[in-house]
Design an enzyme around this catalytic site. Sequence first.
Site, PDB file in Angstrom:
ATOM      1  N   ARG A   1       0.846  -1.189   0.000  1.00 12.48           N
ATOM      2  CA  ARG A   1       0.000   0.000   0.000  1.00 12.48           C
ATOM      3  C   ARG A   1       0.884   1.243   0.000  1.00 12.48           C
ATOM      4  O   ARG A   1       1.712   1.430   0.908  1.00 12.48           O
ATOM      5  CB  ARG A   1      -0.909  -0.005   1.239  1.00 12.48           C
ATOM      6  CG  ARG A   1      -1.808   1.209   1.295  1.00 12.48           C
ATOM      7  CD  ARG A   1      -2.596   1.302   2.582  1.00 12.48           C
ATOM      8  NE  ARG A   1      -3.216   2.611   2.656  1.00 12.48           N
ATOM      9  CZ  ARG A   1      -3.473   3.280   3.774  1.00 12.48           C
ATOM     10  NH1 ARG A   1      -3.158   2.752   4.945  1.00 12.48           N
ATOM     11  NH2 ARG A   1      -4.033   4.462   3.731  1.00 12.48           N
TER      12      ARG A   1
ATOM     13  N   GLU B   1      -7.131   8.563   6.881  1.00 10.05           N
ATOM     14  CA  GLU B   1      -7.214   9.194   8.198  1.00 10.05           C
ATOM     15  C   GLU B   1      -7.642  10.660   8.176  1.00 10.05           C
ATOM     16  O   GLU B   1      -6.888  11.562   8.550  1.00 10.05           O
ATOM     17  CB  GLU B   1      -5.877   9.072   8.929  1.00 10.05           C
ATOM     18  CG  GLU B   1      -5.471   7.642   9.203  1.00 10.05           C
ATOM     19  CD  GLU B   1      -4.173   7.519   9.970  1.00 10.05           C
ATOM     20  OE1 GLU B   1      -3.880   6.413  10.446  1.00 10.05           O
ATOM     21  OE2 GLU B   1      -3.450   8.533  10.099  1.00 10.05           O
TER      22      GLU B   1
ATOM     23  N   TYR C   1      -4.144   1.762  16.389  1.00 13.03           N
ATOM     24  CA  TYR C   1      -2.879   1.809  17.114  1.00 13.03           C
ATOM     25  C   TYR C   1      -3.045   1.747  18.629  1.00 13.03           C
ATOM     26  O   TYR C   1      -2.265   1.100  19.308  1.00 13.03           O
ATOM     27  CB  TYR C   1      -2.110   3.089  16.755  1.00 13.03           C
ATOM     28  CG  TYR C   1      -1.577   3.092  15.344  1.00 13.03           C
ATOM     29  CD1 TYR C   1      -0.335   2.530  15.046  1.00 13.03           C
ATOM     30  CD2 TYR C   1      -2.299   3.650  14.303  1.00 13.03           C
ATOM     31  CE1 TYR C   1       0.165   2.526  13.751  1.00 13.03           C
ATOM     32  CE2 TYR C   1      -1.819   3.643  13.003  1.00 13.03           C
ATOM     33  CZ  TYR C   1      -0.590   3.079  12.738  1.00 13.03           C
ATOM     34  OH  TYR C   1      -0.095   3.057  11.453  1.00 13.03           O
TER      35      TYR C   1
END
Length: 531
Positions: free
Chosen positions: A100, A190, A331
Amino acid sequence: MYLHLQSVFIIFVVGSVWSHKNVSELKFPPWFKFGAATAAYQIEGGWNISDKSPSIWDVFTHESPGMISDGGAGDEACDSYRLWREDVKIVADLGLDFYRFSISWPRLLPSGFPDRISSAGRRYYSELIDGLLAAGVEPVVTVYHWDLPQSLQDLGGWTNPLISDWFADYARVVFSLYADRVKTWITINEPVIYCDASYTMGVAPKVQSPEIGLYLCKKHALIAHAKAWRIYDKEFKPKYHGKVSLSNLIMWFEPDDDGEEEVAELARQYGGGMYSHPIYSKEGGWPPAIEQLIAKRSLEQGYPRSRLPAFTEHEIQLTRGTYDFYGLNYYTARLTRRARSGERIGIWPFSGISELNITFTTRPEWKKAPPFWFYIYPEGLRHLMTWLRDQYGDMEFFITETGVSDYDGRLHDVDRVEYYQKHLEQVLLSIHEDHVNVTGFTAWTLMDDFEWIDGYRSKFGLYAVDFSDQQRRRTPRTSAVYYRNVVHTGSITPPKYSPYSDNGVTNKIFSCTNLYSLIITVYYVLDFQNC
């Protein structure tokens, strides 16, 4: 091939010998895909090569180096603009199913608009895609990863409602150039970072507007994604049959020992729901609880209307259902409870959560990792996927990022091996016990890079990069060896090999590809000196 055994023993494994016995017997399905990720500004360098125009990060790092922990910039980074063949090689060495990467908007469209497509930028990404395909690796392409052309920022950037059309025009160019070879797309990575973090912390594009700009950015990002998705769905999907979605970074929230589930759920709706509900819910629009709360707070503050811009009925219909999978970046996590008088509220990057009057804490047993916001809670990944499924129904989940950093850059990175092992364990449990449709896992990151305001201090890479070396030498860490084993076996049980030392044992493991493939299910202590 001859191997000298410094310690002459090989222990054959019968069953599992590590702590989580039942999970260690599970394997990933044969269709499950493993990959690694990078982003253009963080690795490419070549910031002013050919006709590329400045991005907001070029301008920000040059004008405000004091806001970067080490004063660094992405001017050269990993030099992947020149060394992309090295990137393809290490991706192939890892045996990854996909890689990616992102396309730089100002590299491909120097003006920010499709009036002129850079021939150099077009060629660079085309060669990278062809190189990956030739190596048997699927390209997964992110259209936008926080590198807006400065020329568009000068016109208001993501607070200008026209940005959704500008982005849609850019996305159409990208699809036109590469959709014949790329089957998996991320429109936007994001938005919580370039909206919530940017407009509350004042990082690139260095505009602080936590009460207004933050919410304008949120809405415009969602509409931009929706327009790009519909362009692909109408103009490209019938011919190329690809998949398109966006990637959301979501933090898991759960109540602390004194907290209430209602408070944790409010945090989830803000942190996860605002970028999910408009797309994945049946009714569309903002999460009702959040929309009502911000409207109430806005009136209390003296505003004539809500600071959160409402979706029109047309915009609800435009945005709802614009996905082919759920792209999830995970995360860290936090505990929640109602804030008491004088307590700190809000949390990076969801600084807008100050609207909710919630205090956030962590458990003592959660390990701390750099940078400042990072506490490790692997179970949060599993909880989050279950929550998203319960909220929005069964769908395909694609983990588009997770990983952990350190500051010392050591090659024998046992903490990173443990991080991946424990998070992959949670993915296995999600698949086998929760029956969540998880289809892919992406390690962040393939190699050390420029980590935004943390500069080059944070090391996330499976490969270490020597930034003092003109050739930006890439060296595999122990985590790269571990991840390669997972990719090849579908098992998270780590093989045992000689501890990493400066004599290059990890490189020797990689050079012994065929033999390594034969003995990956065997615990061994070997000297690869004569391999």
